[in-house]
Enzyme design. Sequence first.
Site, mmCIF file in Angstrom:
data_model
loop_
_atom_site.group_PDB
_atom_site.id
_atom_site.type_symbol
_atom_site.label_atom_id
_atom_site.label_comp_id
_atom_site.label_asym_id
_atom_site.label_seq_id
_atom_site.Cartn_x
_atom_site.Cartn_y
_atom_site.Cartn_z
ATOM 1 N N GLU A 173 0.827 -1.211 0.000
ATOM 2 C CA GLU A 173 0.000 0.000 0.000
ATOM 3 C C GLU A 173 0.853 1.248 0.000
ATOM 4 O O GLU A 173 2.033 1.232 0.303
ATOM 5 C CB GLU A 173 -0.945 0.042 1.187
ATOM 6 C CG GLU A 173 -0.371 -0.410 2.508
ATOM 7 C CD GLU A 173 0.903 0.218 2.938
ATOM 8 O OE1 GLU A 173 0.949 1.477 3.006
ATOM 9 O OE2 GLU A 173 1.877 -0.520 3.219
ATOM 10 N N GLU A 222 4.469 -0.529 1.272
ATOM 11 C CA GLU A 222 4.451 -0.646 -0.189
ATOM 12 C C GLU A 222 4.330 -2.097 -0.659
ATOM 13 O O GLU A 222 4.061 -2.361 -1.819
ATOM 14 C CB GLU A 222 5.730 -0.051 -0.832
ATOM 15 C CG GLU A 222 5.952 1.425 -0.568
ATOM 16 C CD GLU A 222 7.182 1.969 -1.295
ATOM 17 O OE1 GLU A 222 7.861 1.227 -2.022
ATOM 18 O OE2 GLU A 222 7.448 3.182 -1.118
#
Lengths: 351, 351
Positions: free
Chosen positions: B175, B318
Amino acid sequence: MEKLRETVARIVPPDVRAMAWAQRRLDDLTKPPGSLGVLEKMARQIAGITGQPRPALPEKTCILMAGDHGVTEEGVSSYPSEVTAQMVLNFLAGGAAMSVLARHAGARLVVVDVGVKSDLPQHPLLLGRKVAHGTANMALGPAMTREQAVAALEVGIGVAEECIRDGAGILGTGEMGIGNTTPSTAIVALYRGCNVAEVCGRGTGLNSEQLKRKISVIEKALAVNRPDPGDPLDVLAKVGGLEIAALAGVMLAAAAGRVPVVVDGFISGAAALIAAAIAPVCREYMIASHLSEEPGHKMMLELLGLEPCLHMNMRLGEGTGAALAMLLIDGAIKIINEMATFSEAGVARSE
Amino acid sequence: MEKLRETVARIVPPDVRAMAWAQRRLDDLTKPPGSLGVLEKMARQIAGITGQPRPALPEKTCILMAGDHGVTEEGVSSYPSEVTAQMVLNFLAGGAAMSVLARHAGARLVVVDVGVKSDLPQHPLLLGRKVAHGTANMALGPAMTREQAVAALEVGIGVAEECIRDGAGILGTGEMGIGNTTPSTAIVALYRGCNVAEVCGRGTGLNSEQLKRKISVIEKALAVNRPDPGDPLDVLAKVGGLEIAALAGVMLAAAAGRVPVVVDGFISGAAALIAAAIAPVCREYMIASHLSEEPGHKMMLELLGLEPCLHMNMRLGEGTGAALAMLLIDGAIKIINEMATFSEAGVARSE
């Protein structure tokens, strides 16, 4: 002894300027400073070792040292000594765990007979560098003579130098030797200055009765031999092993050759303690891989000042943890080479 | 809501027969039983998930959900919200940490705008599935309506289903969302039933003063919204985020589609708590990757019953931890497929 002396003399600390340059770049990449943790630490360390602020992706070689242990006579392992030679053939045939994981990591696997009890057939992938047909039973006297210990160390130095000459930019350590958690436990108990019972584990799978026996065998070996913790060659000869000596040699040669060395698990950790006692600076060339299930491994890593990145409850050795860690190290090197900087990517910095 | 309901209804436990077959093979390979630890556990779990005792090496896809957070108005992050969109462009250009590590892991990276504040340009590698232009400020009221939370969950389900249809055999979660450790901390404090101060961390790098502010903002959000821990959609809507909802959807769709899902760090862990609250069985499809520096992450993993294999002090998110863990999982699958058995290799078993 000359080769060992000359190798130790060549070991110098990593290049702090290259590390500072690497750090500056890492801080300029599009992520909060330090947020990639150990990946950043690895990239910085390899910059220092190689002297290159943006080190190239290295060719990888894992060196697997095989040797037998006279102390298996005392019933310290669940497997007979013959398995060492059988497993060497398994490595050569590509069917062992380390064969699979070295391939997976894209690493060349070099298998070395430095002290297997039986004579092994010639094989193009096997380096025959036998110093002795296994060690003597350390519960009764020294495992090796001092000369044998030095010879095995120098086998490791020689093999590592050949690998580096052949292009290896990073080395991994691995071993095969039925019974070898026994000398490794003796070594860590000695350097830690603690009771054997505090560090002794079940190796490949001893029951509680067998574990007790293993503890008393190691206590006896330390009492009979009285190794001098201030003299690493004395420790190695009396309560070490041929493959442990050879791995210590690999680590010294890696440091002398300015190549990072990925330290596998418990046995490799014992070798690292010996190498660090011979030349403390060589620790700065070491990268820890996994935390073994063997209880003494955590203590070894503390003594060495290393932190393992893989917590996978592994206890196989062979270099399996080192092979997996090489995949992470490649990731670290790609991070410092391939990530965009804040200005390149047009990303705002922290306020 | 229909898609969510239908997905949850399809989730069944892994295939215990395939797991038993996998275990039998693992015990027959040339190593002491269990000595490869988590690698064996991963191989067994994937056998159960896929129903294949010797699962094939899967195609890998990492799904990166991007969304913004109204609560950044309260000064809970070191970076401005605009960085979310800037980083999305960095992912698409291939310069972010996750771009590098997904390539390194051989994983396809799918970037999804599920709630970025600004409008993003069209790009062939970006899936535009915006549910809202960021969440509302949860310190003043609900971050989302219940309908938005469900819509974002269903975006995740839809994207994961597309990836599986396109051939993905394993999914990773990731994310991007400036401020998203704030809702994630609220979620873990709620499920853990503890004080915010016990779980709140520094995110991308707050100082002690800013950390205090973040704690009080989260306390206020919980007090203002009173989310019901027994109603995961209520929790998600009131103190969650659009990308957190979408990642929970990815995890539910992975379980429904019988595909393992590698859970990245702290934010993915918050999504996993929501997914597990909606459908507890989906935890059996999850594989933990790394242990984040965020103090609440360990608690999340305990609540989920997951153990992280990478201890690398990372705190970037991420999907970087998930990408690295995929390399280990590939190793586990190769182990069960490529290693020789005792009889094949002619190696003696333990006595």
